[in-house]
Design an enzyme around this catalytic site. Structure first.
Site, mmCIF file in Angstrom:
data_model
loop_
_atom_site.group_PDB
_atom_site.id
_atom_site.type_symbol
_atom_site.label_atom_id
_atom_site.label_comp_id
_atom_site.label_asym_id
_atom_site.label_seq_id
_atom_site.Cartn_x
_atom_site.Cartn_y
_atom_site.Cartn_z
ATOM 1 N N GLU A 81 18.744 26.364 86.448
ATOM 2 C CA GLU A 81 18.653 25.131 87.235
ATOM 3 C C GLU A 81 19.945 24.321 87.161
ATOM 4 O OE1 GLU A 81 14.927 23.117 86.657
ATOM 5 O OE2 GLU A 81 15.923 21.180 86.835
ATOM 6 N N ASP A 82 20.558 24.253 85.994
ATOM 7 C CA ASP A 82 21.639 23.280 85.770
ATOM 8 C C ASP A 82 23.023 23.877 85.564
ATOM 9 O OD1 ASP A 82 19.776 21.288 85.922
ATOM 10 O OD2 ASP A 82 19.445 21.164 83.768
#
Ligand code: MN
Length: 596
Positions: free
Chosen positions: A114-115
Site C-alpha cells: 500500500e505505502d
C-alpha cells in the site's frame, strides 16, 4: 541466532573496561550493552514466537523485517517514530496471540504494497502466495481511484479474502489495535472517527472470531478515545478499593478447599472484568458509582462433566442467586464460547460471580479462532472449524448478491450489530439475527425453501410466517412443494410475498426476496402500494420500540428534514430500502422525544 550471538560478543568485547572497575559493574555494563535485546529489533518478536512455536523458522522473519525496513525507510508515523515500528508491533501482537510464522511475515509486510514501491508480484515471488494473499487482503483501495467507495470496497475485499484465509482478519485486528494504541497523537476529530469505526466493525468482528484477549484491549482503547473521562473514572475506581484483593484471596482459598473436598482438580483465580465491561454494566444498570462485582474463574483439569461437579461444590458452599446460572456448555454462544456462569452470595453476604470451564474451553474463550494456530491439535475437526466461521460464510453468501459496496458495508454493519439467536431446524442449530422470522430461517436453509415457504411450526405449533423466533425454538418450515405438508398447494408455485420484506430481519433474506422480484418482473407494483407498504414497514419497526404513530405529522417533518420532496417519496424510499426503516424510526423517536 548464531550470527547475532557472535555480533553481540564482538560488540561487548570492544567496550573498553575502566581501570579499577568492580566485576559487578562490569557485568552490569555488559548486560546494558548486550545487543540482542536492544539493537536487534526482531529478537523480541522471535522470542515471543518461539515461546509458543518452539521450532519456528526465525530466518524468514528476519528476511521479512529487512525488506519491510528497507521499503519503509524514510517514512515516519505521526508520532515521529520510523514507520517500521508499526508493522513490527503488529507482528508482535500476532506473535503473542500465538499465530503461525506465515501470519507474522505477512504482518511485517502488511503495509509495504500500500505505502511503498514493493509490489504484490515481488512479494509473492519473495515470500510465496499465502503471504501475498494475506497482505493483499489488508491492502486498502486507493481513495484517488475509488473515491467515496474506497472504504466500503476495502472492507468487502478484506471479507472475501478472509473467506479463503481467516488470518487476514487477525492481521487487520492487530493492525487496528496498534493504531488505536498510538491514536493519542492524532487530532480529536480523527480519534473519534477511528474509534467509532473500530467499535462498529472491528470489535464485533473480533467478537465473532471469539478472540476475547484482543477484544478486551480494543474495547478499553475505544472507551479511552470516545469517553476519556469515563475511562479515567473507572480506572480510578479500580485502583482505589480497599480490601478488594484480600476479599478475593479469601474467596479463592475457600473455593479451593471446597473443590478439593469434592475431588475436583482445578485452578482458581480472580478474574477481573475489563474497564469497558464495567462501564457498560454501570451505564446499563443506571448506577452512579462504577458497578463491578468480585469475580473468580475455575478452570478444571478434567472433562466437561467436572465443570458441573465444580458448580455443585460452589453452590454447596454459597447460596446461588436465582436466575443467574447460565449453561453455555450445553448451549454454547454462537462464537462457540463455552462456560458455566453463576453468581453466589459469598462471604460477608457479598455477591460473587463465578466462571467455570475446562482448560480447552478456556483456550477457546481467550483465543477463539486463533486457538487453532496457538494450540495446533490434529483432533480439531474441519467441521468444528467450519462451525466457528458459519457467520463468515453467511456474509460471503449475501456478498455475492450485493452489487453496491456501500450496501454491502451497511448490511455487514447490521449483521455485526445484531444480537443473534440459535434455533433448531432440520435437526441442526441455525444462527439467525435476533427478531428473525420463519421466512429468515427458510432462506437460511436454502433459496428454494425461502422462495416457496408457506407455513411454519414453532415448537410443535403452527405459527404465522411473521412470528419472531426465540432462542432455542424448534422450527419446521413447510414449502408449497412439500407433498406431506398437508397444505393446499396453489396450482402454480407463487414465490415470495412482497409483505415479507416488511418483517424479514436478515440481509440475506431481504436480498433473496428482492432478487426474486428482480428476476420475476411482475406487472409493476404501483406507487400507492409502495406508499402503503412503506408505511406498514415503519409501523412494524416502531412497534419493536413499543411506539406507534398517532398522526403523520412527525413523519412529515422528518421527510422535510431528510430532504424528501414529500412524505410519499420517503415512504417509497423505505419500501425500496433506499433508506433503512430502523434509521427512520431512530430519527423519528429522536424527533418526537427531543423536539416536542
Ligand atoms: Mn498498518
Amino acid at each position: 541466532m548464531d550470527v547475532d550471538a557472535g555480533h553481540g560478543a564482538a560488540l561487548g568485547g570492544a567496550l573498553p573496561t575502566q581501570p579499577g572497575e568492580l566485576p559487578l559493574t562490569r557485568r552490569l555494563r555488559s548486560l546494558l550493552t548486550w545487543p540482542t535485546a536492544d539493537t536487534d529489533p526482531v529478537s523480541q518478536l522471535v522470542r515471543a514466537h518461539r515461546g509458543i512455536h518452539a521450532s519456528a523458522d526465525a530466518s524468514v522473519l528476519r528476511r521479512a523485517y529487512t525488506i519491510a525496513e528497507n521499503m519503509h525507510r524514510g517514512q515516519f508515523r505521526k508520532s515521529g517514530e520510523p514507520y517500521i515500528t508499526h508493522p513490527l508491533a503488529v507482528a508482535q501482537i500476532c506473535a503473542e496471540l500465538g499465530m503461525d510464522t506465515t501470519t507474522l511475515v505477512a504482518a511485517l509486510l502488511h503495509d509495504t504494497v500500500e505505502d511503498t514501491r514493493y509490489t504484490l508480484q515481488a512479494l509473492s515471488e519473495d515470500f510465496g502466495r499465502a503471504v501475498a494473499h494475506l497482505v493483499d487482503g489488508v491492502t486498502k483501495f486507493d481513495k484517488a481511484f475509488y473515491g467515496k467507495a474506497a472504504e466500503a470496497e476495502t472492507i468487502r475485499k478484506m471479507i472475501i479474502a478472509a473467506g479463503k484465509d481467516v488470518r487476514v482478519l487477525i492481521i487487520k485486528l492487530a493492525d487496528r489495535l496498534h493504531n488505536m494504541r498510538t491514536l493519542g497523537v492524532r487530532s480529536a476529530a480523527s480519534r473519534q472517527r477511528i474509534a467509532r469505526a473500530t467499535q462498529e466493525v472491528l470489535v464485533p468482528l473480533c467478537d465473532r472470531l471469539g478472540i476475547q484477549t484482543l477484544k478486551r484491549e480494543l474495547d478499553d482503547v475505544v472507551l479511552l478515545h470516545l469517553e476519556p473521562d469515563e475511562h479515567a473514572r473507572i480506572q480510578r475506581h479500580l485502583h482505589d478499593r480497599p480490601g478488594w484483593q484480600a476479599y478475593l484471596d479469601d474467596v479463592v482459598a475457600r473455593t479451593k478447599v471446597a473443590l478439593k473436598r469434592s475431588r475436583v482438580d482445578a485452578q482458581v483465580s480472580p478474574r477481573p472484568r475489563h474497564l469497558y465491561s464495567i462501564w457498560k454494566d454501570t451505564v446499563a444498570g443506571g448506577h452512579s458509582a462504577p458497578f463491578d462485582l468480585p469475580r473468580i474463574a475455575i478452570i478444571v483439569d478434567g472433562p466437561a462433566t467436572d465443570c458441573y461437579a465444580a458448580l455443585g461444590a460452589v453452590h454447596g458452599l454459597w447460596r446461588p442467586l436465582a436466575g443467574r446460572f447460565k449453561d453455555f456448555i450445553a448451549s454454547p454462544k454462537n462464537n462457540l464460547y463455552r462456560s458455566l456462569h453463576t453468581s453466589v452470595r459469598g462471604p460477608q453476604d457479598r455477591t460473587v460471580e463465578v466462571l467455570i470451564r475446562t482448560e480447552e474451553m478456556h483456550q477457546a474463550a481467550e483465543y477463539g479462532i486463533a486457538a487453532d494456530f496457538r494450540f495446533p491439535r490434529p483432533a480439531t475437526g474441519a467441521a468444528e472449524r467450519a462451525d466457528e466461521l458459519s457467520w463468515l460464510r453467511r456474509v460471503l453468501d449475501w456478498e455475492q448478491d450485493t452489487v453496491d459496496p456501500a450496501q454491502f458495508l451497511e448490511s455487514l454493519r447490521c449483521d455485526l450489530a445484531e444480537a443473534q439467536i440459535q434455533v433448531v431446524a432440520d435437526g441442526r442449530q441455525v444462527v439467525l439475527p435476533a427478531g428473525a422470522t420463519p421466512v429468515d430461517l427458510a432462506y437460511e436453509l436454502g433459496t428454494e425453501r425461502g422462495d416457496h415457504c408457506l407455513a411454519a411450526r414453532i415448537n410443535g405449533r403452527l405459527a404465522p410466517l411473521a412470528s419472531e423466533l426465540e432462542e432455542g425454538d424448534v422450527v419446521e418450515i413447510f414449502t408449497e412443494t412439500d407433498a406431506e405438508s398437508g397444505f393446499e398447494a396453489d396450482a402454480a408455485p407463487r414465490g415470495p410475498r412482497r409483505e415479507w420484506l416488511v418483517f424479514v430481519k436478515s440481509p440475506h433474506a431481504q436480498m433473496q426476496i428482492n432478487r426474486w422480484f428482480a428476476d420475476h418482473t411482475e406487472p409493476g407494483i404501483s406507487i400507492s402500494d409502495k406508499v402503503r407498504l412503506g408505511r406498514a414497514t415503519i409501523g412494524l419497526a416502531l412497534r419493536k420500540h413499543n411506539r406507534g404513530l398517532a398522526s403523520d405529522l412527525p413523519l412529515l417533518r422528518l421527510s422535510e428534514e431528510l430532504g424528501y420532496p414529500d412524505l410519499e417519496t420517503l415512504l417509497v424510499a423505505v419500501f425500496d430500502r433506499a433508506i433503512e426503516p430502523d434509521t427512520v424510526v431512530r430519527q423519528l423517536i429522536d424527533l418526537v422525544d427531543h423536539r416536542q
